[in-house]
Design an enzyme around this catalytic site. Structure first.
Site, PDB file in Angstrom:
ATOM      1  N   PRO A  13       2.114  -0.135  -6.127  1.00 50.16           N
ATOM      2  CA  PRO A  13       2.342  -0.983  -4.968  1.00 50.16           C
ATOM      3  C   PRO A  13       1.492  -2.246  -4.913  1.00 50.16           C
ATOM      4  O   PRO A  13       1.854  -3.179  -4.231  1.00 50.16           O
ATOM      5  CB  PRO A  13       2.017  -0.060  -3.787  1.00 50.16           C
ATOM      6  CG  PRO A  13       2.206   1.313  -4.310  1.00 50.16           C
ATOM      7  CD  PRO A  13       1.871   1.257  -5.760  1.00 50.16           C
ATOM      8  N   SER A  17       5.205  -4.713   1.633  1.00 49.71           N
ATOM      9  CA  SER A  17       4.239  -3.696   1.195  1.00 49.71           C
ATOM     10  C   SER A  17       3.972  -3.726  -0.296  1.00 49.71           C
ATOM     11  O   SER A  17       3.682  -2.692  -0.913  1.00 49.71           O
ATOM     12  CB  SER A  17       4.692  -2.289   1.601  1.00 49.71           C
ATOM     13  OG  SER A  17       4.920  -2.254   2.970  1.00 49.71           O
ATOM     14  N   ARG A  18       4.123  -4.902  -0.880  1.00 50.97           N
ATOM     15  CA  ARG A  18       3.792  -5.110  -2.294  1.00 50.97           C
ATOM     16  C   ARG A  18       4.710  -4.348  -3.257  1.00 50.97           C
ATOM     17  O   ARG A  18       4.367  -4.169  -4.423  1.00 50.97           O
ATOM     18  CB  ARG A  18       2.324  -4.715  -2.590  1.00 50.97           C
ATOM     19  CG  ARG A  18       1.295  -5.427  -1.701  1.00 50.97           C
ATOM     20  CD  ARG A  18       1.363  -6.936  -1.898  1.00 50.97           C
ATOM     21  NE  ARG A  18       0.269  -7.648  -1.241  1.00 50.97           N
ATOM     22  CZ  ARG A  18       0.442  -8.610  -0.353  1.00 50.97           C
ATOM     23  NH1 ARG A  18       1.664  -8.974   0.038  1.00 50.97           N
ATOM     24  NH2 ARG A  18      -0.591  -9.237   0.153  1.00 50.97           N
ATOM     25  N   LEU A  19       5.869  -3.888  -2.752  1.00 52.66           N
ATOM     26  CA  LEU A  19       6.829  -3.214  -3.638  1.00 52.66           C
ATOM     27  C   LEU A  19       7.861  -4.245  -4.070  1.00 52.66           C
ATOM     28  O   LEU A  19       9.001  -4.273  -3.601  1.00 52.66           O
ATOM     29  CB  LEU A  19       7.477  -2.038  -2.901  1.00 52.66           C
ATOM     30  CG  LEU A  19       6.493  -0.907  -2.594  1.00 52.66           C
ATOM     31  CD1 LEU A  19       7.123   0.128  -1.666  1.00 52.66           C
ATOM     32  CD2 LEU A  19       6.037  -0.238  -3.886  1.00 52.66           C
TER      33      LEU A  19
END
Ligand SMILES: NC(=O)C1=CN([C@@H]2O[C@H](COP(=O)(O)OP(=O)(O)OC[C@H]3O[C@@H](n4cnc5c(N)ncnc54)[C@H](OP(=O)(O)O)[C@@H]3O)[C@@H](O)[C@H]2O)[C@H](O)CC1
Ligand SMILES: Cc1cc2nc3c(=O)[nH]c(=O)nc-3n(C[C@H](O)[C@H](O)[C@H](O)COP(=O)(O)O)c2cc1C
Ligand SMILES: Cc1ncc(COP(=O)(O)O)c(C=O)c1O
Ligand SMILES: [K+]
Length: 550
Positions: free
Chosen positions: A548, A501-503
């Site tokens: 994010p 999730s782009r974290l």
């Protein structure tokens, strides 16, 4: 925008002039030339077709058909090729089935990543096509998928019972037809259709009629359906006529077809997005005998994409990175040690050229430029690469001796940024490295007036040939003055580990200030680099813990 074209010669990095009329005759921009020239997001490169050299040979050759250079086999030919492989050519069915099943699994893995398409149901028929499905299920398990198998008409031969035992030993569930859910779409992401191959004839008999119908019912790739599993057919879409295809138009419509050895005639009717060829075992004798035109397999791959590449929606191309957590308390105090650790990981993972890095420079005009170079050494003194001092990067570095290096290790979901000041390495160091290179590259470095326009490839080739002759006696090839190394002394590192999730995890090392001053004398970073903002002696934070989409 109208673009002029300067082509780049392959041997050297000098440019050659090329006609600009290409854009007059072909009104395209570099961008659409790029996107039309590259077929797919998948790792398979453009198709190159190889054909046997001689004309048609043998009794059946006249019926071997080509469509766009690739051969298609009739049912009889497919069976005969099979017999030839397993007769005079000495293959066993076990061997071929293993390679066929592996090809199916690798084709699936090229298109459908296990992170998104995890649950696989392999529906296996009574013959060798079913055997391919059993083998594929085993390989898919090892690739990280969760396979299930439906194998309603088991064959009592040792080969098949062995395959079943192997799957059972991996605790892969076997489901009877009755145990399958009415609607397959909720429980599976991929349905492997390994019911029938090239020996299929007539109409499907129970229980396969019902199983085929289940696939027909749930899936039609032309309809945009949410949450519909994909169908991957092995060699022949089951129920299709081996030569005529889906005659009534009511058969299954696979998303992927993996043809084995060579596509059968029905494959011409396949209009799904992914057509692959597997079975990388065809000896030239067979290709010659049956006048087979087949694409070359890329590198060491067990499969190759054939047919039209899928239309790509670039905006939809993305990976969800799944990686082990990269935590502040696990990192090294010295960023160089961490770099070495990650570099070793990239080597161990078998990544191609893990020492390839993007080098970004800016000259006095402040306009950045980037290109790849190869890292040739890293130690406390910094990161070293070699190049032509008179190139664009050489000029820019002489105007502004600061640069940024970027490593991206696909497959490990890792990126490393290194920034710092740059100096030339000593002449002795450059000499030493220059003479360690292959002689061809040494001559190439003399010939190449890097980043300049040259009249044509022939000029480079001619000069190369002359120097090759001149230095044919094994003597020392003198290093040109304009060729040598640079060393970047880092003042900032960022280590990036992709996460879901782009974290992502991002850790930055920057020089510690001692008494309000930045330490500047190397070797200082082992002591004084800090991970920003953990209490001393080593401080650390996820730098810019980032929105994010970073
Ligand atoms: N060199 C290669 O290309 C290799 C190919 N491989 C794979 O093998 C298949 C061909 O395998 P084969 O065993 O010859 O045939 P099938 O798997 O297609 O199936 C034969 C069995 O299916 C039964 N059958 C046929 N028609 C029907 C029907 N209408 N309804 C129900 N059952 C049917 C048939 O029984 P019969 O009594 O009807 O004869 C057989 O039991 C090829 O396509 C590749 O996938 C090898 O794995 C590697 C080498
Ligand atoms: C993977 C890869 C590695 C490369 N390694 C080097 C290198 O080590 N040194 C070099 O001068 N050029 C290398 N090149 C070529 C450069 O990318 C570039 O084309 C060339 O140096 C000219 O760059 P410039 O005109 O910006 O100076 C490499 C290219 C690739 C794709
Ligand atoms: C122009 C040029 N110079 C140097 C290199 C680095 O080559 P080597 O590993 O032989 O030093 C490369 C690598 O691609 C290159 O393209
Ligand atoms: K099949």
């Amino acid at each position: 925008m109208i673009w002029s074209l300067l082509g780049q010669a392959p041997v050297s990095l000098a440019y050659y002039k090329s006609s600009l009329s290409i854009y007059k005759t072909k009104p395209s921009t570099p961008l659409n030339r790029f996107s039309s020239g590259f077929p797919a997001p998948i790792s398979t490169p453009a198709i190159r077709v190889f054909c046997s050299k001689s004309g048609r040979v043998g009794s059946m050759a006249s019926s071997v058909q080509n469509q766009g250079s690739i051969s298609y086999l009739t049912q009889r030919e497919a069976a005969e090729v099979d017999e030839t492989l397993m007769g005079p050519l000495g293959f066993s069915v076990d061997q071929l089935m293993e390679l066929a099943g592996l090809s199916v699994a690798t084709s699936i893995a090229e298109v459908y990543k296990p992170s998104e398409y995890n649950r696989v149901l392999a529906i296996c028929g009574p013959g060798n096509n079913g055997g391919d499905g059993l083998v594929a299920a085993r390989h898919l398990y090892h690739f990280g998928y969760k396979p299930f198998v439906c194998y309603p008409k088991r064959t009592q031969k040792p080969l098949y019972s062995g395959l079943v035992t192997q799957l059972e030993s991996l605790s892969i569930p076997f489901l009877s037809v009755n145990e399958l859910p009415m609607d397959l779409s909720k429980d599976f992401d991929i349905l492997v259709d390994a019911m029938f191959g090239f020996s299929f004839h007539g109409a499907p008999r129970p229980p396969f009629d019902e199983l085929i119908q289940k696939l027909v019912n749930l899936h039609n790739y032309e309809q945009v359906q949410q949450k519909s599993p994909v169908i991957v057919s092995v060699d022949i879409p089951s129920g299709w006529h081996v030569e005529e295809g889906d005659v009534g138009g009511e058969g299954i419509k696979p998303d992927m077809l993996v043809s084995l050895t060579a596509p059968k005639l029905c494959a011409k009717k396949f209009s799904g997005p992914h057509h692959f060829l597997g079975g990388r075992f065809v000896p030239p004798a067979i290709a010659e005998k049956y006048k087979l035109c087949l694409p070359q397999y890329p590198g060491t791959s067990m499969c190759v994409r054939i047919g039209k590449p899928p239309q790509i929606d670039i905006s939809a191309l993305r990976e969800n990175y799944i990686s082990p957590e990269f935590r502040e308390d696990q990192v090294e105090a010295d960023p160089l040690d961490l770099f070495r650790k990650w570099f070793d990981d990239a080597m161990t993972a078998g990544l191609k050229e893990p020492n390839a890095m993007a080098l970004s420079t800016t000259g006095k005009d402040g306009k950045p430029s980037s290109r790849m170079v190869l890292l040739k050494g890293v130690d406390k003194g910094g990161f070293v690469w070699y190049t032509n001092y008179e190139s664009q990067k050489g000029r820019e570095l002489s105007e502004n001796p600061h640069a940024s290096l970027l490593f991206y290790w696909d497959g490990l979901n890792r990126q490393v940024r290194v920034e710092g000041s740059v100096q030339k390495v000593s002449e002795e160091e450059s000499e030493q490295y220059f003479h360690s290179r292959p002689r061809g590259s040494q001559i190439g470095a003399i010939v190449s007036k890097q980043s300049t326009v040259v009249p044509g490839r022939h000029v480079l080739h001619q000069q190369y040939k002359e120097l090759e002759e001149k230095y044919s006696n094994e003597g020392l090839i003198p290093k040109p003055k304009h060729w040598g190394g640079y060393r970047l002394q880092p003042n900032r590192f960022e280590f990036w580990q992709g996460q879901t999730s782009r974290l992502h995890d991002r850790l930055e090392y920057s020089p510690q200030e001692i008494d309000g001053k930045r330490s500047s004398s190397p070797p200082w970073f082992s002591q004084t680099f800090q991970l920003t903002s953990i209490p001393l002696p080593i401080t650390c934070k996820k730098s810019k813990q980032i929105n994010p989409e970073d």
